[in-house]
Scaffold this motif. Structure first.
Motif, PDB file in Angstrom:
ATOM      1  N   ALA A  20       5.861-120.871 -25.631  1.00  0.00           N
ATOM      2  CA  ALA A  20       6.034-119.474 -26.042  1.00  0.00           C
ATOM      3  C   ALA A  20       5.796-118.529 -24.860  1.00  0.00           C
ATOM      4  O   ALA A  20       6.553-117.581 -24.652  1.00  0.00           O
ATOM      5  CB  ALA A  20       5.080-119.132 -27.192  1.00  0.00           C
ATOM      6  N   LEU A  21       4.769-118.814 -24.079  1.00  0.00           N
ATOM      7  CA  LEU A  21       4.483-117.974 -22.914  1.00  0.00           C
ATOM      8  C   LEU A  21       5.556-118.122 -21.843  1.00  0.00           C
ATOM      9  O   LEU A  21       5.873-117.158 -21.144  1.00  0.00           O
ATOM     10  CB  LEU A  21       3.107-118.320 -22.337  1.00  0.00           C
ATOM     11  N   ALA A  50      -8.605-121.311 -24.980  1.00  0.00           N
ATOM     12  CA  ALA A  50      -9.792-121.588 -24.172  1.00  0.00           C
ATOM     13  C   ALA A  50      -9.568-122.797 -23.269  1.00  0.00           C
ATOM     14  O   ALA A  50      -9.925-122.772 -22.079  1.00  0.00           O
ATOM     15  CB  ALA A  50     -10.998-121.798 -25.076  1.00  0.00           C
ATOM     16  N   ASP A  51      -8.957-123.846 -23.826  1.00  0.00           N
ATOM     17  CA  ASP A  51      -8.691-125.050 -23.026  1.00  0.00           C
ATOM     18  C   ASP A  51      -7.684-124.774 -21.913  1.00  0.00           C
ATOM     19  O   ASP A  51      -7.853-125.232 -20.775  1.00  0.00           O
ATOM     20  CB  ASP A  51      -8.184-126.183 -23.916  1.00  0.00           C
ATOM     21  N   ILE A  58      -3.304-120.581 -17.799  1.00  0.00           N
ATOM     22  CA  ILE A  58      -2.959-119.236 -18.257  1.00  0.00           C
ATOM     23  C   ILE A  58      -3.861-118.226 -17.577  1.00  0.00           C
ATOM     24  O   ILE A  58      -4.927-118.565 -17.068  1.00  0.00           O
ATOM     25  CB  ILE A  58      -3.082-119.083 -19.800  1.00  0.00           C
ATOM     26  N   GLU A  59      -3.389-116.986 -17.583  1.00  0.00           N
ATOM     27  CA  GLU A  59      -4.134-115.862 -17.018  1.00  0.00           C
ATOM     28  C   GLU A  59      -4.219-114.801 -18.106  1.00  0.00           C
ATOM     29  O   GLU A  59      -3.249-114.541 -18.816  1.00  0.00           O
ATOM     30  CB  GLU A  59      -3.384-115.320 -15.808  1.00  0.00           C
ATOM     31  N   VAL A  60      -5.387-114.185 -18.237  1.00  0.00           N
ATOM     32  CA  VAL A  60      -5.580-113.147 -19.238  1.00  0.00           C
ATOM     33  C   VAL A  60      -5.834-111.843 -18.505  1.00  0.00           C
ATOM     34  O   VAL A  60      -6.701-111.754 -17.643  1.00  0.00           O
ATOM     35  CB  VAL A  60      -6.773-113.486 -20.159  1.00  0.00           C
ATOM     36  N   THR A  61      -5.018-110.822 -18.841  1.00  0.00           N
ATOM     37  CA  THR A  61      -5.181-109.513 -18.210  1.00  0.00           C
ATOM     38  C   THR A  61      -5.422-108.462 -19.284  1.00  0.00           C
ATOM     39  O   THR A  61      -4.962-108.585 -20.412  1.00  0.00           O
ATOM     40  CB  THR A  61      -3.934-109.120 -17.393  1.00  0.00           C
ATOM     41  N   ASP A  62      -6.148-107.433 -18.905  1.00  0.00           N
ATOM     42  CA  ASP A  62      -6.457-106.332 -19.820  1.00  0.00           C
ATOM     43  C   ASP A  62      -6.123-105.044 -19.093  1.00  0.00           C
ATOM     44  O   ASP A  62      -6.723-104.728 -18.074  1.00  0.00           O
ATOM     45  CB  ASP A  62      -7.929-106.367 -20.210  1.00  0.00           C
ATOM     46  N   ASP A  63      -5.133-104.312 -19.624  1.00  0.00           N
ATOM     47  CA  ASP A  63      -4.729-103.064 -18.983  1.00  0.00           C
ATOM     48  C   ASP A  63      -5.393-101.844 -19.617  1.00  0.00           C
ATOM     49  O   ASP A  63      -4.986-100.715 -19.380  1.00  0.00           O
ATOM     50  CB  ASP A  63      -3.199-102.921 -18.987  1.00  0.00           C
ATOM     51  N   PRO A  71       1.414-117.099 -18.536  1.00  0.00           N
ATOM     52  CA  PRO A  71       1.299-118.457 -17.994  1.00  0.00           C
ATOM     53  C   PRO A  71       1.201-118.382 -16.469  1.00  0.00           C
ATOM     54  O   PRO A  71       1.744-117.467 -15.854  1.00  0.00           O
ATOM     55  CB  PRO A  71       2.613-119.106 -18.421  1.00  0.00           C
ATOM     56  N   GLU A  72       0.495-119.311 -15.880  1.00  0.00           N
ATOM     57  CA  GLU A  72       0.493-119.402 -14.429  1.00  0.00           C
ATOM     58  C   GLU A  72       1.892-119.811 -13.987  1.00  0.00           C
ATOM     59  O   GLU A  72       2.602-120.525 -14.706  1.00  0.00           O
ATOM     60  CB  GLU A  72      -0.547-120.418 -13.945  1.00  0.00           C
ATOM     61  N   ASP A  73       2.322-119.359 -12.829  1.00  0.00           N
ATOM     62  CA  ASP A  73       3.678-119.643 -12.345  1.00  0.00           C
ATOM     63  C   ASP A  73       3.972-121.137 -12.252  1.00  0.00           C
ATOM     64  O   ASP A  73       5.106-121.566 -12.477  1.00  0.00           O
ATOM     65  CB  ASP A  73       3.900-119.001 -10.976  1.00  0.00           C
TER      66      ASP A  73
END
Length: 97
Positions: A20-21, A50-51, A58-63, A71-73
């Protein structure tokens, strides 16, 4: 678009999240958007995220307005809309191990 083959041997929920990502790898997705794409309960989704985060997939960003998961490249496979899945992909989808 799908996650690269080397990431497809993970838990089914994790693979569904990565796929999905990968489809929205540039803009990312919120948890609510992921939940609508991956048909699991919130606890299962939280565990999968979490896993994946722990394994740096994965990378989590907060704007400030929303939290987005990307997803990581290295996870995103090449996009070829004309390519058919391999026999291994078909078997994996039909007979989950």
């Amino acid at each position: 678009m799908r996650a690269k083959p080397e990431f497809r041997d993970r838990d089914d929920t994790e693979v569904a999240v990565l796929d999905a990502l990968a489809d929205r790898h540039e803009e990312g997705m919120t948890v609510f958007e992921l939940r609508s794409q991956v048909d699991v309960d919130i606890d299962t989704l939280e565990t999968a995220l979490a896993d994946l985060k722990e394994d740096d997939l994965i990378e989590v960003t907060d704007d400030g307005e929303r939290t987005v998961i990307l997803p990581e490249d290295s996870v995103v496979g090449p996009h070829d809309p004309n390519a058919e899945g391999s026999v291994v992909d078909w078997l994996r989808d039909r007979f989950p191990f």
